[in-house]
Every structure is written in structure tokens, then in C-alpha cells.
Scaffold this active site. Sequence first.
Site, short mmCIF file in Angstrom:
data_model
loop_
_atom_site.label_atom_id
_atom_site.label_comp_id
_atom_site.label_asym_id
_atom_site.label_seq_id
_atom_site.Cartn_x
_atom_site.Cartn_y
_atom_site.Cartn_z
N GLU A 101 92.40 47.66 -10.08
CA GLU A 101 92.96 47.47 -8.74
C GLU A 101 91.97 46.61 -7.96
OE1 GLU A 101 94.32 49.77 -4.66
OE2 GLU A 101 92.59 50.45 -5.79
N ASP B 218 90.93 52.56 -10.06
CA ASP B 218 91.09 52.61 -8.61
C ASP B 218 89.94 51.87 -7.93
OD1 ASP B 218 92.62 53.90 -6.40
OD2 ASP B 218 90.69 54.82 -5.98
C1 GLC Z 1 93.43 53.00 -4.02
C2 GLC Z 1 94.67 53.84 -4.20
C3 GLC Z 1 95.01 54.46 -2.88
C4 GLC Z 1 93.86 55.33 -2.46
C5 GLC Z 1 92.56 54.55 -2.42
C6 GLC Z 1 91.37 55.45 -2.32
O1 GLC Z 1 93.64 51.94 -3.17
O2 GLC Z 1 95.70 53.06 -4.71
O3 GLC Z 1 96.19 55.18 -2.93
O4 GLC Z 1 94.11 55.86 -1.19
O5 GLC Z 1 92.38 53.80 -3.58
O6 GLC Z 1 91.19 56.11 -3.53
#
Ligand code: GLC
Length: 541
Positions: free
Chosen positions: A254, A198
Site C-alpha cells: 500500500e 499496510d
Molecule cells: C491503511 C489501511 C487503513 C488504516 C491505515 C492505518 O491505510 O488501509 O484502513 O486505517 O492503514 O493502519
Amino acid sequence: MDIPWWRDAVVYEIYVRSFADASGDGVGDLPGIRSRLPYLAGLGVDAIWLTPFYPSPMADGGYDVADYRGVDPLFGTLADFDALVADAHEHGLRVIVDIVPNHSSARHPWFQAALAGAPGGPERERYVFRDGGDLPPNNWQSTFSGPAWTRLPDGQWYLHLFAPEQPDFNWFSPEVHAEFLDVLRFWLDRGVDGFRIDVAMGLYKQEGLPDTPPLDQAFKAESPIWGRPEVHEVYREWRKVLDSYPDERMAVGEVWTDSAEDLARYVRPDELHQSFNFAWLEAPWSPTAFRKVIDDTLGTVPSPTWVLSNHDVVRHRTRYGEADPGTGLARANAALLTMLALPGSAYLYQGEELGLPEVKDLPPEARQDPIFARSQGTLPGRDGCRVPLPWSGDAPPYGFSPDGARPWLPQPADWAGITADRQDRDPASTLAFYRRALAARRALRGTLPDQITWLDSPEGALFFTRGPLTCALNCGPTPIPLPPHTDLLLSSTPPPTSAPTHAHAPGTGTGTGTGTGTSLGTTSGTGDTLPPDTAVWLRTP
Ligand code: GLC
């Protein structure tokens, strides 16, 4: 050809709260997922990615983790997790879990200790605390709206790039490093096949915490917040841990960035295995935009990935056809078929195989995404793509929960025609199309080269070959001639003859809205045409 499993895997994202609820509390859970593994194996995906199921106050749907080594009672137990992994493996499905290293929950014991500790004390070293007066220490804004700082009664401020309930870790602290290495091992020892990281471009903030440019420019390489050089050292450390386990454990980051070059830095040979390629998801319905993303990616990023939807964005079916749901679905399926023809791995988001649209009319009182509340309702937030899946039956909860339970987000009253059960019995359904496409992709596994070759194509279209496979996509408004081929392998549009039998609920438009008056039902010949908003797979002559 012997390639690691993840390199061309199709991974299915399970947003755990919204997939399947076995306990009857209206929230999806691990036993619910376990009960649906045959569906996922039958769909033809290679792996599942589970969004966070850890103990959490759910300020951000579980992305606020209070204990990195447990299962929230809402979702089950560690024993349920172990049983799910074992069963998934039995079904030939790998399991990827989410890891959230940028921030914890404010309820995490470390943050509770920091709150109880004194300013300047060691308990506050694991988070980003700063002195300040009445104003925050700098101009940083939370990704969820409002300032990225919250002030404590003792006068210190703490940083949270997301909600105040999600304090950011201080990655300059050795304790934070050690903790996450241990968390990785904890889940690897339980048999997970990989991690989705994440906010992977977060973690480090520039020393001195200088002011940032406005939020709309914040995902740039030069940001004091995102993509700091030190973060790569973390992934080198993590890679060593992953490589010390057998069976090709992997990590996918991500990474939101605006350049393929920057993305490529995360997937250097000693760092992450993959990184989400959000440029594909962000591209509008345009052959030039698609071609640019494909060229930039394949020219720059090793081990490319492709993704059209996830739990943070408007579902692509709706993005591609806001005004006309039929067009949106036809384009969604065409984009999917094109993406599955590209070298690399593909990530699917639960429900796209049913052609689910974004739910835009959730009542304000039902909305739970902190973005909605923090923006005072000016931003809708992400609940519209998180509505619990419709599995069966004619009315909510559509088999998501046992009858009588109320799903945590309300489901539309007109989803009876698009349940998994209904589509299962309809060869012209989106679900049937996904199954065909994934089976065809699997059948080609190992036979396709790593690069594509562009073919000349009429305006509005994209034609490319990958060895024996030719893919043709028509983004334009008129039918066009197909490129040279021997056979039609697959089309994103059901044959016209089956269209009238396709049941769909009013307003949801599970029909593709195209496909009439074409000759695409045939399997050979060079005179065939490709309708608008359609993609096909052909056998290269
Ligand atoms: C990432 C996740 C999202 C979350 C954010 C904070 O972007 O995909 O859903 O709100 O991180 O953890």
C-alpha cells in the site's frame, strides 16, 4: 506464456467485518467468508485479500493489531482460518493477508511493556518515544487528524501516525525486523499466497524527526515520514523470505505516492512484487487524466496494478456520479472494463460487483471510523464504503447476518433491489456484467501483449488495442463512432432491450442510465456507435 499467477490476477478485497457474518453477532467473520467462496469462485476472481482479522481492540477496524499470530474471537479461530485457506484453494482462489508493520495496537504486549518500562529503557526502543515538554517533539500530524504524538504521565511522548491506539514501531530496532520476518513465516507456513502490506511507505522516520511540510504535501518523496530510503531494505529482506517458499508467494504494497517513479522503486526485482497504483483511483472521470495515468504507469512501473475502490476511499460509483447515481454506475462499469483490458493485475473491492454506492447518510452515532471522532465530525470518515454487503432478502440484514442480528453498521432500507441474490437472476445486472467481464478476461489470459497501442480517437474518448483486443471508452457527452473491429465482445452497458426488466430500488439506480437509442446490441459492423459513459471490448480486425 508462463507468467506468475499474480502478474495478471484479479484480486478481490474482503473487508472482513463487512463481508458475511456466520456467527450472528453483526460482524463479518472467517466462517462467513468460507460460506461465500462459491460466490467468489463464480464471480471469476483469482484471489482474495483479507483485511486484518488478528486479535485487536478494533480502534481502527483491526488495523490496530495486538497479536500478529492469531485470530480475533470476533472473526473466528486459527482453525477457521486454516479451513478457509484450504477451501479457498479448493475453489481455485489464492489467499492474500494483510500485514501491518508500521504500527501495532497500544494493547500489543510490546507496547504494554513500553508503558510499564522506564523512559530510555529497552522496552521503549521498539517504538518511537521522545522527551518533550508541554509541546510535542515536532509538528507531525496524525493521518486521522490531530497531533501525531501522545504524552504519557511520565512526560515522554510517543508517535502515532494514525490513532493514539496505534503506536508506530521503531524500525531501527533489530527486534522489530526479526519479529516481522517471523510473522511472515508464520502465515506462509499456514499456506497464505501473499501479503498486502499496510502503509508500506511508512515504517522508517527520518533520524532527528524534523518538522514536516503540511499534511497535504506529506506524501511527497522528500517527506521525513513517508518513503524513507531505508524501507527498501526491509522489502529486500522480505522478498528473500517469500522466495524461499514454493508456489510464487507474493507481496503487494500500500504505497501512496505522487509519482510513478517513486512507486516503481518499491517493485524493483528484489523488492515487492506489486504496489497499488492509486493514481488510477485518484483520477477524475476524464480521458486525459486516464490516459496520463496509463502512460505513466505502463512506461515506468513493472508489474502494474489497477484499483478503483477499497475500504479507505469513497466508492467509485459515487465518485463518478455524485448527482446522478445512474451516471455514476455507468461510469463505474465503463472504468472497470477499461481497467480489465490493461496489462497487469486488477484489485476489486467487495460490493463494487453489485454497484454499491457510498452510504452517505449514516447517523453520527453509528459511525465508527476514528477519523470521524478525531476530526470532531468534520470529516465523515470511511464507514460509508464499509457498510455490510446485501446478499439476499428484502430488508436488513439482507442475509449478511442471520435474521434478527444487527449489522455493526446500519444498511440502507432501500438495498433490496441490489442484493447479490436479486442480481444473480438478472442478466442486465452489474453482477452479471462483472461475471461476463471477468470470464472474458480469463479467456484472453496469456494471449495479450504486455503493452497497449493507442488508436486515434474522437475528443472525450480513449481507444487502444492489446493485440486481438480493442478497448474503447467514451467519457464524453455524445455517442461516437466505434474504432475498427470485427466483433463486439462485451459492453459495459446492458443491451437496451433488457433495461426495463432490471429491477432496482428507489434511489439506488442499478440501471446504467445510458444505452438507449444506440446500435450496440449488434455484434459486428463498422457503423456502430458508442454511447456516453460506456466502454466496449472489440475484436481487433
Ligand atoms: C491503511 C489501511 C487503513 C488504516 C491505515 C492505518 O491505510 O488501509 O484502513 O486505517 O492503514 O493502519
